[in-house]
Design a protein around this motif. Structure first.
Motif, PDB file in Angstrom:
ATOM      1  N   ILE A   1      40.830  46.829  39.874  1.00  0.00           N
ATOM      2  CA  ILE A   1      39.904  47.078  40.976  1.00  0.00           C
ATOM      3  C   ILE A   1      40.447  46.380  42.209  1.00  0.00           C
ATOM      4  N   ILE A   2      40.458  47.092  43.325  1.00  0.00           N
ATOM      5  CA  ILE A   2      40.879  46.508  44.600  1.00  0.00           C
ATOM      6  C   ILE A   2      39.632  46.230  45.421  1.00  0.00           C
ATOM      7  N   SER A   3      39.350  44.962  45.656  1.00  0.00           N
ATOM      8  CA  SER A   3      38.155  44.566  46.378  1.00  0.00           C
ATOM      9  C   SER A   3      38.299  43.122  46.818  1.00  0.00           C
ATOM     10  N   ARG A   4      37.636  42.759  47.905  1.00  0.00           N
ATOM     11  CA  ARG A   4      37.612  41.363  48.346  1.00  0.00           C
ATOM     12  C   ARG A   4      36.558  40.564  47.595  1.00  0.00           C
ATOM     13  N   ASP A   5      35.608  41.250  46.978  1.00  0.00           N
ATOM     14  CA  ASP A   5      34.504  40.593  46.286  1.00  0.00           C
ATOM     15  C   ASP A   5      34.869  40.439  44.804  1.00  0.00           C
ATOM     16  N   LEU A   6      35.757  39.485  44.513  1.00  0.00           N
ATOM     17  CA  LEU A   6      36.286  39.362  43.156  1.00  0.00           C
ATOM     18  C   LEU A   6      35.183  39.144  42.134  1.00  0.00           C
ATOM     19  N   PHE A   7      34.376  38.112  42.338  1.00  0.00           N
ATOM     20  CA  PHE A   7      33.382  37.740  41.344  1.00  0.00           C
ATOM     21  C   PHE A   7      32.233  38.744  41.307  1.00  0.00           C
ATOM     22  N   GLY A   8      31.900  39.308  42.464  1.00  0.00           N
ATOM     23  CA  GLY A   8      30.846  40.315  42.494  1.00  0.00           C
ATOM     24  C   GLY A   8      31.212  41.537  41.670  1.00  0.00           C
ATOM     25  N   GLU A   9      32.452  41.980  41.808  1.00  0.00           N
ATOM     26  CA  GLU A   9      32.905  43.144  41.036  1.00  0.00           C
ATOM     27  C   GLU A   9      32.892  42.852  39.542  1.00  0.00           C
TER      28      GLU A   9
ATOM     29  N   ASN B   1      45.518  35.722  44.912  1.00  0.00           N
ATOM     30  CA  ASN B   1      44.070  35.954  44.959  1.00  0.00           C
ATOM     31  C   ASN B   1      43.714  37.001  43.912  1.00  0.00           C
ATOM     32  N   ALA B   2      43.039  36.553  42.854  1.00  0.00           N
ATOM     33  CA  ALA B   2      42.664  37.482  41.790  1.00  0.00           C
ATOM     34  C   ALA B   2      41.680  36.812  40.853  1.00  0.00           C
ATOM     35  N   ALA B   3      41.014  37.615  40.063  1.00  0.00           N
ATOM     36  CA  ALA B   3      40.181  37.151  38.953  1.00  0.00           C
ATOM     37  C   ALA B   3      40.238  38.217  37.873  1.00  0.00           C
ATOM     38  N   VAL B   4      40.059  37.784  36.634  1.00  0.00           N
ATOM     39  CA  VAL B   4      40.128  38.687  35.487  1.00  0.00           C
ATOM     40  C   VAL B   4      38.879  38.491  34.638  1.00  0.00           C
ATOM     41  N   LEU B   5      38.314  39.600  34.171  1.00  0.00           N
ATOM     42  CA  LEU B   5      37.260  39.552  33.170  1.00  0.00           C
ATOM     43  C   LEU B   5      37.858  40.022  31.858  1.00  0.00           C
ATOM     44  N   LEU B   6      37.911  39.112  30.894  1.00  0.00           N
ATOM     45  CA  LEU B   6      38.457  39.416  29.571  1.00  0.00           C
ATOM     46  C   LEU B   6      37.300  39.565  28.596  1.00  0.00           C
ATOM     47  N   ASN B   7      37.188  40.766  28.008  1.00  0.00           N
ATOM     48  CA  ASN B   7      36.137  41.038  27.048  1.00  0.00           C
ATOM     49  C   ASN B   7      36.515  40.541  25.662  1.00  0.00           C
ATOM     50  N   ALA B   8      35.537  40.207  24.860  1.00  0.00           N
ATOM     51  CA  ALA B   8      35.805  39.704  23.517  1.00  0.00           C
ATOM     52  C   ALA B   8      36.475  40.734  22.622  1.00  0.00           C
ATOM     53  N   ASP B   9      36.464  42.007  23.026  1.00  0.00           N
ATOM     54  CA  ASP B   9      37.172  43.026  22.240  1.00  0.00           C
ATOM     55  C   ASP B   9      38.600  43.261  22.722  1.00  0.00           C
ATOM     56  N   GLY B  10      39.043  42.500  23.747  1.00  0.00           N
ATOM     57  CA  GLY B  10      40.416  42.593  24.233  1.00  0.00           C
ATOM     58  C   GLY B  10      40.586  43.390  25.497  1.00  0.00           C
ATOM     59  N   ALA B  11      39.586  44.177  25.881  1.00  0.00           N
ATOM     60  CA  ALA B  11      39.671  44.919  27.142  1.00  0.00           C
ATOM     61  C   ALA B  11      39.602  43.943  28.311  1.00  0.00           C
ATOM     62  N   ALA B  12      40.164  44.317  29.449  1.00  0.00           N
ATOM     63  CA  ALA B  12      40.188  43.409  30.590  1.00  0.00           C
ATOM     64  C   ALA B  12      40.169  44.183  31.899  1.00  0.00           C
ATOM     65  N   THR B  13      39.630  43.510  32.915  1.00  0.00           N
ATOM     66  CA  THR B  13      39.608  44.053  34.267  1.00  0.00           C
ATOM     67  C   THR B  13      40.139  42.992  35.208  1.00  0.00           C
ATOM     68  N   ILE B  14      41.052  43.392  36.085  1.00  0.00           N
ATOM     69  CA  ILE B  14      41.569  42.482  37.103  1.00  0.00           C
ATOM     70  C   ILE B  14      41.135  42.979  38.471  1.00  0.00           C
ATOM     71  N   VAL B  15      40.707  42.056  39.318  1.00  0.00           N
ATOM     72  CA  VAL B  15      40.323  42.374  40.689  1.00  0.00           C
ATOM     73  C   VAL B  15      41.178  41.550  41.628  1.00  0.00           C
ATOM     74  N   THR B  16      41.735  42.211  42.642  1.00  0.00           N
ATOM     75  CA  THR B  16      42.449  41.523  43.715  1.00  0.00           C
ATOM     76  C   THR B  16      42.205  42.287  45.004  1.00  0.00           C
ATOM     77  N   ASP B  17      42.603  41.716  46.126  1.00  0.00           N
ATOM     78  CA  ASP B  17      42.300  42.370  47.392  1.00  0.00           C
ATOM     79  C   ASP B  17      43.422  43.317  47.819  1.00  0.00           C
ATOM     80  N   GLY B  18      43.185  44.020  48.897  1.00  0.00           N
ATOM     81  CA  GLY B  18      44.076  45.095  49.331  1.00  0.00           C
ATOM     82  C   GLY B  18      45.490  44.673  49.661  1.00  0.00           C
ATOM     83  N   ARG B  19      45.708  43.400  49.947  1.00  0.00           N
ATOM     84  CA  ARG B  19      47.067  42.942  50.232  1.00  0.00           C
ATOM     85  C   ARG B  19      47.980  43.125  49.023  1.00  0.00           C
ATOM     86  N   TYR B  20      47.372  43.148  47.843  1.00  0.00           N
ATOM     87  CA  TYR B  20      48.160  43.170  46.610  1.00  0.00           C
ATOM     88  C   TYR B  20      48.041  44.491  45.850  1.00  0.00           C
TER      89      TYR B  20
END
Length: 356
Positions: free
Chosen positions: A79-87, A41-60
């Motif tokens: 970021i640790i959160s259940r609201d992957l897409f919201g974050e 369970n995860a999602a990643v936001l990859l910026n066009a400049d190469g920076a990235a953010t990964i969100v997953t829930d507390g189990r991980y």
């Protein structure tokens, strides 16, 4: 160590060239490729400049910090959160993001129907780096070695049920260190072998051809191979079909090299079978790539664009088959790494017909 930062930077260039500020990555295999994270369970936001953010829930929480890697050229925020897409929507802000096509229509609509960017990560995954190729070799070696031992121990014999034989093989694969099976094992005897994806039944193995298609996961990477053996001496039809498919297989493997056309590789295999009068019984494509997914690009098929060619570092299976409804079937398959001057198999066991 795998350079995940460089992978993210390469995909980020594709995102920028497509005119997007960010890409929302939801495919778990793509997330593993970009970050090393293997959770479910995860999602990643990859910026066009190469920076990235990964969100997953507390189990991980512990796992994501252990598995991910970052560097100053391409930082990775966690970021640790259940609201992957919201974050990630919050992180993207007014710049927004494109999404991968695998996101469901319902989920996409809740995000405002953003633009779709297909293949940004998958295109980067086509050519494997040295660490990936080593992982593929190890997965292939493990499965191939175990299968050879399984046959030598009498794992395929008349009187066993298909499910008993498959369970024995699968137990041996896990005991040898496989993380799991890369797909449901196919072990098909008699008329069942005429179904390319027969699976495993409770039918008793009978004298004649038995097709075994199997694979493992190891450190995130897949193996995929098929062997057809014969219980007892083959009859005339079994020998004819096996020899035909083996000639097709050999021609296909000889054609694998940098610059080779994927359509042409399929045609080499298909023409041999068609010329022998069995063309209508070769009912699938000749090959596909293997990596983080057991079925991924490139694809050698009759529908492949004739301009698509192989590149060193890509992988491709060669797996022609003939399937006669109500009678029997044959498939032979190896996975190949495309090298600078040809191809290397990760499944070195014999492809000659083995009588058990």
């Amino acid at each position: 160590m795998t350079d995940y930062a460089s992978r993210r930077a390469a995909v980020a260039r594709t995102v920028a060239e497509a005119g997007h500020k960010n890409l929302l990555v939801s495919d778990l295999k793509n997330i593993r490729y970009l970050t090393g994270f293997s959770g479910s369970n995860a999602a990643v936001l990859l910026n066009a400049d190469g920076a990235a953010t990964i969100v997953t829930d507390g189990r991980y929480d512990t796992q994501v910090h252990q598995e991910t890697a970052s560097g100053p050229a391409s930082p990775l925020d966690i970021i640790i959160s259940r609201d992957l897409f919201g974050e990630l929507t919050r992180v993207a802000g007014d710049a927004g993001y494109a999404i991968e096509p695998g996101l469901s229509v319902g989920e996409a609509r809740t995000l405002g129907d953003p633009a779709i960017l297909a293949g940004a990560v998958e295109s980067a995954r086509l050519v494997k780096d040295a660490a990936e190729l080593d992982a593929l070799r190890e997965a292939g070696r493990l499965a191939d070695t175990v299968f050879t031992e399984f046959l030598a121990a009498g794992g395929i014999r008349a009187g066993l049920t298909e499910i008993e034989a498959a369970a024995d093989l699968e137990h041996r694969l896990r005991a040898a260190g496989a993380d799991g099976l890369s797909f449901d094992t196919i072990l098909a005897s008699g008329e069942n072998a005429a179904k390319p994806h027969a699976g495993v039944s409770r039918d008793v193995i009978v004298p004649g051809l038995v097709t075994i298609d199997f694979g493992v996961w190891l450190d995130g990477y897949a193996s995929d191979q098929t062997r057809t053996v014969c219980v007892g001496e083959p009859d005339a039809l079994s020998r004819e079909l096996y020899d035909l498919v083996h000639r097709s297989f050999s021609a296909g493997t000889d054609a694998v090299r940098p610059g080779a056309g994927l359509f042409a590789i399929d045609k080499v295999c298909r023409d041999i079978i068609a010329d022998a009068g069995y063309g209508e019984y070769f009912v699938h494509s000749t090959g596909h790539g293997v990596g983080l997914d057991v079925h991924e690009g490139p694809n050698a098929a009759s529908r492949t664009d004739e301009s698509e060619t192989l590149v060193a570092g890509e992988t491709l299976t060669i797996e022609p088959g003939v399937y006669l409804p109500g009678k029997t079937g044959v498939r032979i398959e190896n996975t190949y790494i495309v090298t600078d001057d040809g191809a290397e198999t990760v499944n070195p066991s014999t492809t000659e017909l083995q009588v058990v």
